[in-house]
Design a protein around this motif. Structure first.
Motif, mmCIF file in Angstrom:
data_model
loop_
_atom_site.group_PDB
_atom_site.id
_atom_site.type_symbol
_atom_site.label_atom_id
_atom_site.label_comp_id
_atom_site.label_asym_id
_atom_site.label_seq_id
_atom_site.Cartn_x
_atom_site.Cartn_y
_atom_site.Cartn_z
ATOM 1 N N PRO A 44 0.797 -1.242 0.000
ATOM 2 C CA PRO A 44 0.000 0.000 0.000
ATOM 3 C C PRO A 44 0.823 1.282 0.000
ATOM 4 N N VAL A 45 2.054 1.224 0.500
ATOM 5 C CA VAL A 45 2.905 2.420 0.505
ATOM 6 C C VAL A 45 3.958 2.340 -0.595
ATOM 7 N N ALA A 46 4.759 1.279 -0.569
ATOM 8 C CA ALA A 46 5.817 1.137 -1.564
ATOM 9 C C ALA A 46 5.244 1.052 -2.974
ATOM 10 N N GLY A 47 4.094 0.392 -3.120
ATOM 11 C CA GLY A 47 3.482 0.258 -4.443
ATOM 12 C C GLY A 47 3.098 1.604 -5.035
ATOM 13 N N LEU A 48 2.515 2.480 -4.225
ATOM 14 C CA LEU A 48 2.136 3.813 -4.716
ATOM 15 C C LEU A 48 3.369 4.635 -5.065
ATOM 16 N N LEU A 49 4.420 4.509 -4.265
ATOM 17 C CA LEU A 49 5.660 5.235 -4.562
ATOM 18 C C LEU A 49 6.258 4.766 -5.884
ATOM 19 N N ILE A 50 6.207 3.450 -6.136
ATOM 20 C CA ILE A 50 6.722 2.914 -7.398
ATOM 21 C C ILE A 50 5.887 3.431 -8.567
ATOM 22 N N LEU A 51 4.568 3.471 -8.410
ATOM 23 C CA LEU A 51 3.695 3.978 -9.469
ATOM 24 C C LEU A 51 4.008 5.438 -9.781
ATOM 25 N N ILE A 52 4.183 6.247 -8.731
ATOM 26 C CA ILE A 52 4.519 7.660 -8.935
ATOM 27 C C ILE A 52 5.878 7.790 -9.613
ATOM 28 N N LEU A 53 6.843 6.943 -9.214
ATOM 29 C CA LEU A 53 8.176 6.995 -9.815
ATOM 30 C C LEU A 53 8.117 6.641 -11.300
ATOM 31 N N ILE A 54 7.316 5.634 -11.659
ATOM 32 C CA ILE A 54 7.181 5.251 -13.070
ATOM 33 C C ILE A 54 6.626 6.412 -13.896
ATOM 34 N N LEU A 55 5.576 7.058 -13.381
ATOM 35 C CA LEU A 55 5.000 8.201 -14.096
ATOM 36 C C LEU A 55 6.003 9.348 -14.193
ATOM 37 N N PHE A 56 6.771 9.554 -13.118
ATOM 38 C CA PHE A 56 7.761 10.631 -13.107
ATOM 39 C C PHE A 56 8.837 10.375 -14.165
ATOM 40 N N VAL A 57 9.337 9.145 -14.226
ATOM 41 C CA VAL A 57 10.355 8.799 -15.223
ATOM 42 C C VAL A 57 9.798 8.972 -16.637
ATOM 43 N N MET A 58 8.531 8.612 -16.833
ATOM 44 C CA MET A 58 7.923 8.732 -18.146
ATOM 45 C C MET A 58 7.932 10.186 -18.624
ATOM 46 N N PHE A 59 7.599 11.121 -17.748
ATOM 47 C CA PHE A 59 7.542 12.510 -18.178
ATOM 48 C C PHE A 59 8.931 13.145 -18.284
ATOM 49 N N GLN A 60 9.874 12.630 -17.502
ATOM 50 C CA GLN A 60 11.253 13.060 -17.704
ATOM 51 C C GLN A 60 11.735 12.635 -19.087
ATOM 52 N N ALA A 61 11.368 11.409 -19.477
ATOM 53 C CA ALA A 61 11.790 10.886 -20.769
ATOM 54 C C ALA A 61 11.178 11.661 -21.925
ATOM 55 N N VAL A 62 9.978 12.194 -21.717
ATOM 56 C CA VAL A 62 9.311 12.949 -22.781
ATOM 57 C C VAL A 62 10.199 14.084 -23.269
ATOM 58 N N PHE A 63 10.908 14.733 -22.348
ATOM 59 C CA PHE A 63 11.786 15.838 -22.750
ATOM 60 C C PHE A 63 13.198 15.360 -23.059
ATOM 61 N N SER A 64 13.732 14.496 -22.219
ATOM 62 C CA SER A 64 15.142 14.123 -22.363
ATOM 63 C C SER A 64 15.381 13.266 -23.608
ATOM 64 N N TRP A 65 14.576 12.242 -23.832
ATOM 65 C CA TRP A 65 14.818 11.319 -24.937
ATOM 66 C C TRP A 65 14.403 11.903 -26.280
ATOM 67 N N ALA A 66 13.347 12.696 -26.273
ATOM 68 C CA ALA A 66 12.788 13.145 -27.550
ATOM 69 C C ALA A 66 13.528 14.338 -28.148
ATOM 70 N N GLN A 67 14.301 15.054 -27.330
ATOM 71 C CA GLN A 67 14.867 16.316 -27.787
ATOM 72 C C GLN A 67 15.717 16.208 -29.056
ATOM 73 N N PRO A 68 16.637 15.239 -29.161
ATOM 74 C CA PRO A 68 17.449 15.174 -30.399
ATOM 75 C C PRO A 68 16.610 14.959 -31.659
ATOM 76 N N ILE A 69 15.609 14.074 -31.584
ATOM 77 C CA ILE A 69 14.775 13.819 -32.764
ATOM 78 C C ILE A 69 13.917 15.041 -33.075
ATOM 79 N N MET A 70 13.425 15.700 -32.033
ATOM 80 C CA MET A 70 12.620 16.913 -32.255
ATOM 81 C C MET A 70 13.441 17.989 -32.956
ATOM 82 N N GLU A 71 14.677 18.147 -32.524
ATOM 83 C CA GLU A 71 15.539 19.143 -33.163
ATOM 84 C C GLU A 71 15.792 18.784 -34.623
ATOM 85 N N TRP A 213 19.904 16.045 -11.192
ATOM 86 C CA TRP A 213 19.521 14.977 -12.120
ATOM 87 C C TRP A 213 18.081 15.071 -12.609
ATOM 88 N N ILE A 214 17.274 15.961 -12.045
ATOM 89 C CA ILE A 214 15.872 16.078 -12.454
ATOM 90 C C ILE A 214 15.728 17.199 -13.469
#
Length: 441
Positions: A44-71, A213-214
């Motif tokens: 109930p606690v660790a699971g929610l933290l993992i879910l939030i971390l997954i979503l956080f990494v996903m949105f970090q990737a939206v900017f970090s990974w996509a930037q070279p192709i977008m340019e 790192w964020i």
């Protein structure tokens, strides 16, 4: 026989659990990999933290990974615009191709890599078997907001597009649960908002790391998605309180599949289909809206001896200035007003419309660097206000049409449009005035 009430159904399940505990000796829980992982991800606690971390990494990737192709894509459209300007004489044809087609459609297509990354994460998590766990984790939170646990999958699907999310509510048996989910699904941040968010964030939020790192831009994007989720849960709780206070969602039962490695072919096909849908919309809805915006921004032609930009004499300027007084308290200028109107067809059109309007107004440099143009012409308060607007605004005619079809009533479509428009206006008004008071105006 009569249908059991929610309280009776829960009591019956508790009695069944008691009988099983007294009479049945269950085998020891198998020490499989799935069971070991579930001990952590379903906590109930660790699971929610993992879910939030997954979503956080996903949105970090939206900017970090996509930037070279977008340019790369952006550079291609800039080169194409320069080629058209160099090889065609000045006039309506050059303006249409460079400012209408290239600056308009190109300003949307450049965000395709980010949309693909969002879909990649969703498809991988679905194939992995994690989505059912996420629904299980969110059931308690969603139940507190008056939502059934089955609503999680339709709402998660709405991150990609609200239309399949609304259609996915058919798996919810109870009409009240289904209707509540339909009403809040458009608040989930769909992929159509990504071009708008990315354009404004890239123009006004510096591309730097915090805490070493964020990515700050990704953090802001994560905040916007969080705002959509929180607002959806809040609206659901209000609907339950004011309309269905005596109603309690039925218990949520879900079979958890075993974990399995995602099939690369299945993921690739899923990404291809969604990218194709986005490109088809860019080639139909967005292109047709860009032709309309270019026409409105180009005609009538300025009188002989005019000293102001040609767009100031156009139909777009007339329409924008007519609507501007309504949107002025939000910090919006007439160019934003012009972009929001065709944006009703699809949210991405607002970005393309801004690209066309500012390109015609500012020439080649504006066509190539729309983000820099916005940063020079808008205040930070205006940018934040527009972000708040798009968190709530009902700017998607297709979504409203699907709501009408799925509910079988114009009433609920109208309710959705009105409450989202009111929320967008109030949120933008508060955001703009707070930002101005803090010195961001």
């Amino acid at each position: 026989w009569r249908p059991l009430s929610t309280s009776e159904l829960r009591a019956l399940q508790r009695e069944a659990d008691r009988i099983i505990a007294d009479c049945v000796s269950l085998p020891a829980r198998p020490h499989t990999l799935t069971a070991q992982i579930d001990r952590v991800v379903l906590h109930p606690v660790a699971g929610l933290l993992i879910l939030i971390l997954i979503l956080f990494v996903m949105f970090q990737a939206v900017f970090s990974w996509a930037q070279p192709i977008m340019e790369l894509i952006s550079g291609g459209f800039e080169a194409l615009g320069a080629f058209v300007q160099a090889n065609l004489p000045e006039g309506l044809l050059q303006s249409f191709l460079q400012n209408g087609v290239i600056s308009g459609v190109g300003s949307v297509l450049v965000f395709l890599p980010q949309i693909i990354i969002i879909f990649l994460f969703i498809l991988l998590l679905e194939d992995l078997g994690y989505m059912a766990r996420a629904a299980f984790l969110m059931d308690r939170i969603m139940g507190g907001a008056g939502l059934h646990g089955r609503a999680f999958i339709p709402l998660l699907s709405s991150f990609a597009c609200a239309i399949p999310g609304i259609m996915a509510t058919r798996v919810i048996d109870n009409r009240r649960d289904r209707l509540t989910t339909i009403l809040i699904a458009p608040l989930m941040t769909c992929s159509a908002r990504i071009p708008v968010y990315t354009l404004i964030i890239s123009a006004f939020v510096p591309a730097k790391d915090v805490f070493g790192w964020i990515n700050l831009q990704g953090l802001v994007m994560f905040g916007l998605y969080t705002a959509g989720i929180v607002s959806a849960l809040t609206v659901s709780a209000l609907v339950k309180f004011f309309m269905w206070r005596d109603y309690e969602p039925a218990p949520f039962m879900l079979e958890l599949p075993d974990y399995k490695l995602p099939r690369l072919q299945s993921v690739a096909i899923g990404i291809y289909i969604r990218a194709k849908m986005f490109l088809q919309r860019a080639g139909t809805t967005i292109f047709s809206m860009m032709v309309l915006i270019w026409f409105l921004a180009s005609f009538p032609r300025p009188p002989i001896g005019a000293t102001e930009p040609a767009i100031d004499y156009s139909l777009a300027s007339i329409i924008g200035h007519a609507v501007e007084p309504v949107l002025a308290p939000l910090g919006f200028n007439w160019q934003i007003a012009v972009a929001l109107i065709p944006g009703m067809a699809a949210r991405e059109v607002a970005v393309a419309a801004l690209g066309t309007v500012y390109a015609i107004e500012g020439g080649k440099e504006a066509a190539e660097q729309i983000g820099l143009v916005l940063a020079s012409k808008w205040s930070l308060a205006t940018a934040l206000s527009l972000l708040a607007w798009f968190v709530f605004a009902p700017q998607c005619a297709s979504t409203l049409a699907v709501i009408k079809r799925e509910t079988g009533s114009w009433r609920w479509m109208g309710v959705t449009f009105v409450y989202m428009f009111v929320l967008a206006y109030i949120a933008s008004l508060i955001t703009y005035n707070v930002a101005v008071a803090l010195g961001a105006g």
